[in-house]
Design an enzyme around this catalytic site. Sequence first.
Site, PDB file in Angstrom:
ATOM      1  N   LYS A 208     -52.326-114.564  63.218  1.00  0.00           N
ATOM      2  CA  LYS A 208     -52.052-115.904  62.704  1.00  0.00           C
ATOM      3  C   LYS A 208     -50.644-115.949  62.109  1.00  0.00           C
ATOM      4  O   LYS A 208     -49.867-116.849  62.405  1.00  0.00           O
ATOM      5  CB  LYS A 208     -53.116-116.226  61.646  1.00  0.00           C
ATOM      6  CG  LYS A 208     -53.004-117.571  61.017  1.00  0.00           C
ATOM      7  CD  LYS A 208     -54.231-117.807  60.139  1.00  0.00           C
ATOM      8  CE  LYS A 208     -53.946-118.844  59.074  1.00  0.00           C
ATOM      9  NZ  LYS A 208     -55.096-119.082  58.199  1.00  0.00           N
ATOM     10  N   GLU A 214     -50.092-103.830  60.347  1.00  0.00           N
ATOM     11  CA  GLU A 214     -50.809-103.040  61.353  1.00  0.00           C
ATOM     12  C   GLU A 214     -50.613-103.624  62.754  1.00  0.00           C
ATOM     13  O   GLU A 214     -50.348-102.904  63.724  1.00  0.00           O
ATOM     14  CB  GLU A 214     -52.314-103.024  61.046  1.00  0.00           C
ATOM     15  CG  GLU A 214     -52.700-102.305  59.777  1.00  0.00           C
ATOM     16  CD  GLU A 214     -52.757-103.220  58.562  1.00  0.00           C
ATOM     17  OE1 GLU A 214     -52.006-104.229  58.542  1.00  0.00           O
ATOM     18  OE2 GLU A 214     -53.521-102.916  57.640  1.00  0.00           O
ATOM     19  N   GLY A 269     -58.740-116.666  58.905  1.00  0.00           N
ATOM     20  CA  GLY A 269     -58.845-115.549  59.848  1.00  0.00           C
ATOM     21  C   GLY A 269     -60.274-115.211  60.221  1.00  0.00           C
ATOM     22  O   GLY A 269     -60.630-115.110  61.397  1.00  0.00           O
ATOM     23  N   ARG A 270     -61.139-115.060  59.207  1.00  0.00           N
ATOM     24  CA  ARG A 270     -62.515-114.635  59.511  1.00  0.00           C
ATOM     25  C   ARG A 270     -63.366-115.768  60.062  1.00  0.00           C
ATOM     26  O   ARG A 270     -64.545-115.571  60.359  1.00  0.00           O
ATOM     27  CB  ARG A 270     -63.148-113.996  58.280  1.00  0.00           C
ATOM     28  CG  ARG A 270     -63.123-114.855  57.039  1.00  0.00           C
ATOM     29  CD  ARG A 270     -63.478-114.041  55.811  1.00  0.00           C
ATOM     30  NE  ARG A 270     -63.311-114.782  54.579  1.00  0.00           N
ATOM     31  CZ  ARG A 270     -62.157-114.923  53.913  1.00  0.00           C
ATOM     32  NH1 ARG A 270     -61.050-114.394  54.409  1.00  0.00           N
ATOM     33  NH2 ARG A 270     -62.092-115.589  52.789  1.00  0.00           N
ATOM     34  N   GLU A 355     -65.561-110.718  52.446  1.00  0.00           N
ATOM     35  CA  GLU A 355     -64.220-111.207  52.152  1.00  0.00           C
ATOM     36  C   GLU A 355     -64.316-112.648  51.631  1.00  0.00           C
ATOM     37  O   GLU A 355     -63.442-113.124  50.923  1.00  0.00           O
ATOM     38  CB  GLU A 355     -63.311-111.133  53.389  1.00  0.00           C
ATOM     39  CG  GLU A 355     -61.837-111.099  53.019  1.00  0.00           C
ATOM     40  CD  GLU A 355     -60.912-110.836  54.199  1.00  0.00           C
ATOM     41  OE1 GLU A 355     -61.103-111.463  55.250  1.00  0.00           O
ATOM     42  OE2 GLU A 355     -60.001-110.005  54.064  1.00  0.00           O
ATOM     43  N   HIS A 386     -84.560 -94.605  62.636  1.00  0.00           N
ATOM     44  CA  HIS A 386     -84.576 -93.138  62.583  1.00  0.00           C
ATOM     45  C   HIS A 386     -83.530 -92.619  61.622  1.00  0.00           C
ATOM     46  O   HIS A 386     -83.137 -91.460  61.687  1.00  0.00           O
ATOM     47  CB  HIS A 386     -84.370 -92.566  63.990  1.00  0.00           C
ATOM     48  CG  HIS A 386     -85.496 -92.946  64.902  1.00  0.00           C
ATOM     49  ND1 HIS A 386     -86.579 -92.142  65.145  1.00  0.00           N
ATOM     50  CD2 HIS A 386     -85.726 -94.107  65.573  1.00  0.00           C
ATOM     51  CE1 HIS A 386     -87.420 -92.768  65.946  1.00  0.00           C
ATOM     52  NE2 HIS A 386     -86.928 -93.968  66.221  1.00  0.00           N
ATOM     53  N   LYS A 506     -51.756-103.913  49.862  1.00  0.00           N
ATOM     54  CA  LYS A 506     -50.635-104.139  50.795  1.00  0.00           C
ATOM     55  C   LYS A 506     -49.310-103.934  50.086  1.00  0.00           C
ATOM     56  O   LYS A 506     -48.395-103.289  50.593  1.00  0.00           O
ATOM     57  CB  LYS A 506     -50.656-105.584  51.319  1.00  0.00           C
ATOM     58  CG  LYS A 506     -51.664-105.885  52.383  1.00  0.00           C
ATOM     59  CD  LYS A 506     -51.363-107.303  52.934  1.00  0.00           C
ATOM     60  CE  LYS A 506     -52.595-107.937  53.524  1.00  0.00           C
ATOM     61  NZ  LYS A 506     -52.390-109.327  53.922  1.00  0.00           N
TER      62      LYS A 506
HETATM   63  C1  G6Q Z   1     -59.327-113.125  57.248  1.00  0.00           C
HETATM   64  C2  G6Q Z   1     -58.164-112.515  56.637  1.00  0.00           C
HETATM   65  C3  G6Q Z   1     -57.619-111.330  57.386  1.00  0.00           C
HETATM   66  C4  G6Q Z   1     -56.711-111.664  58.545  1.00  0.00           C
HETATM   67  C5  G6Q Z   1     -55.972-110.395  58.940  1.00  0.00           C
HETATM   68  C6  G6Q Z   1     -55.049-110.610  60.107  1.00  0.00           C
HETATM   69  O1  G6Q Z   1     -59.887-114.102  56.846  1.00  0.00           O
HETATM   70  O2  G6Q Z   1     -57.222-113.488  56.396  1.00  0.00           O
HETATM   71  O3  G6Q Z   1     -58.619-110.466  57.841  1.00  0.00           O
HETATM   72  O4  G6Q Z   1     -57.419-112.181  59.610  1.00  0.00           O
HETATM   73  O5  G6Q Z   1     -55.245-109.937  57.841  1.00  0.00           O
HETATM   74  O6  G6Q Z   1     -54.081-111.569  59.815  1.00  0.00           O
HETATM   75  P1  G6Q Z   1     -53.144-112.124  60.924  1.00  0.00           P
HETATM   76  O7  G6Q Z   1     -53.960-112.836  61.935  1.00  0.00           O
HETATM   77  O8  G6Q Z   1     -52.172-113.021  60.237  1.00  0.00           O
HETATM   78  O9  G6Q Z   1     -52.447-110.923  61.553  1.00  0.00           O
END
Ligand code: G6Q
Length: 545
Positions: A208, A214, A269-270, A355, A386, A506
């Site tokens: 996003k 990463e 994001g989530r 989250e 199990h 971070k």
């Molecule tokens: C989700 C968070 C987080 C996000 C990641 C990736 O709700 O905001 O998990 O999706 O940090 O972020 P980007 O899509 O910006 O790389």
Amino acid sequence: MAVARLRSLGAWKALERHFAEVRGVHLRALFAGDPGRGERLVAEAAGLYLDYSKQRVTDETLRLLVALAGECGLRERIDALFRGDKINATENRAVLHVALRAPQGRRIFVDGADVVPHVHAVLARMADFAERIRSGAWTGHTGRRIRNVVNVGIGGSDLGPVMAYEALRAFSARDMTFRFVSNVDATDFAEATRDLDPAETLFVVASKTFTTQETMANAHTARAWCLAALRDEAAIARHFAAVSTNAKLVREFGIDVANMFEMWDWVGGRYSMDSAIGLSTMIAIGPARFREMLAGFHAMDEHFRTAPPERNLPVLMGLLAVWYTDFFGAETIAVLPYDQYLKRFPAYLQQLTMESNGKSTTLAGARVDYETGPIYWGEPGTNGQHSFYQLLHQGTKLVPCDFVAFARSHHPLGRHHDLLMANVFAQTEALAFGKTADEVRADGTPDALVPHRVFEGNRPSSTILAEQLTPAILGALVALYEHAVYVQGVVWDVNPFDQWGVELGKQLAGRIVPELESDAEPTLAHDSSTNALIRRYRAQRRPAG
Ligand code: G6Q
């Protein structure tokens, strides 16, 4: 100074009194006193049947929980969500995952502009791109067709796509390979690509912000991996697509913005798996199936928006989580899918739930004086039986469970599905009703062993049953949990849509990176533990000699 007000609400106090009366009541008694309970305490929507009769609730509990939701303003908060109000107050954003699956013609406004036409425009572009990849019309730099798709993203830009791909594998293009790289640990990239041919590989860089450490590290490694084989910058345009809100950074990375699929800051994001973040899902299952998935999400959205609370699946599930978390003191909820295709579903839900509601500050800024977001965890059945089910049945902790199962398997092989389903039903039965000492003795168990073989029972669970795991059902299931999380957030008075708790780590990592990378011994100003760990790492990272 702001004060958390939940515990001062009338319905909360009534629930406290009610809890004192019912905490010891056994599910055996509840079922014995109400022969129709198993058919009464159920609700159904969007193809999902929810049996919550094996939860430790009475009609009065449900009435009070619904009253609590009322006092917390749930109705208005649901309307605010669907209206596009800026309910993510700490980031001043609307939260409109429901717009991502709104049918054409629905009108949802953010800052005066209807977002639904934009959603459909992006979906159409995604569909066109996905079809070209799937049909082979889109070729790689050397003219070969794309056979591998690697999604590069993390968190919300990874967990949804990988979960959906695994869940819907039965519907996926079987002549293609799909991989997901998320971890900054290079092992993830190396193992995901070691057997792939760059000439046949498309990377979808899903981010996003397009700034996530990463994802950017993996995307740059992917770029280098591609160029090492294809030896031409022009290849990037054929082998990279991006999903982002940030066209500028996408362009700077070298990805053709013609291959960029837009998302918006009103998608968290989530909550983004059915935005363009789902591009890999769409390439895997095709645009028509993807639209079926969106329709499943939308069916649950409509149910959540319109059904009365006592028949509203997300409301019921959200309130049950509150009941166990705040009254029984349960710390975790297990999600147990009896479908191998849902193997990543618990991991997906961990982000969605924890989250979102792993917060301790109310919207007004007060410290909560009650428990919030429980820990969600789980594994597909029957494997868990199990392993950790021992604790569920006989441990000292109360772990409410959500069982998820399907009437029809995609692989009707021999007796497998009946065996699988027998286990689901048996587990919920064993958890609820247990086995008394008399019953154990009647089996001929020696006296000394009787206490070890007793099952107290009274361990609550819900069963979510659907006909078959299809794209639409997956959509409904995910939307069910999304909205249940919202309901919890409304009661707990927290913002389920921010995630400030991920920031500090971070920031500190940003400070440590140069300390690890510098050639000269850095001056370390951390605590003594962190300093010593950094020194030891620097000393050991190169093989001796
Ligand atoms: C989700 C968070 C987080 C996000 C990641 C990736 O709700 O905001 O998990 O999706 O940090 O972020 P980007 O899509 O910006 O790389």
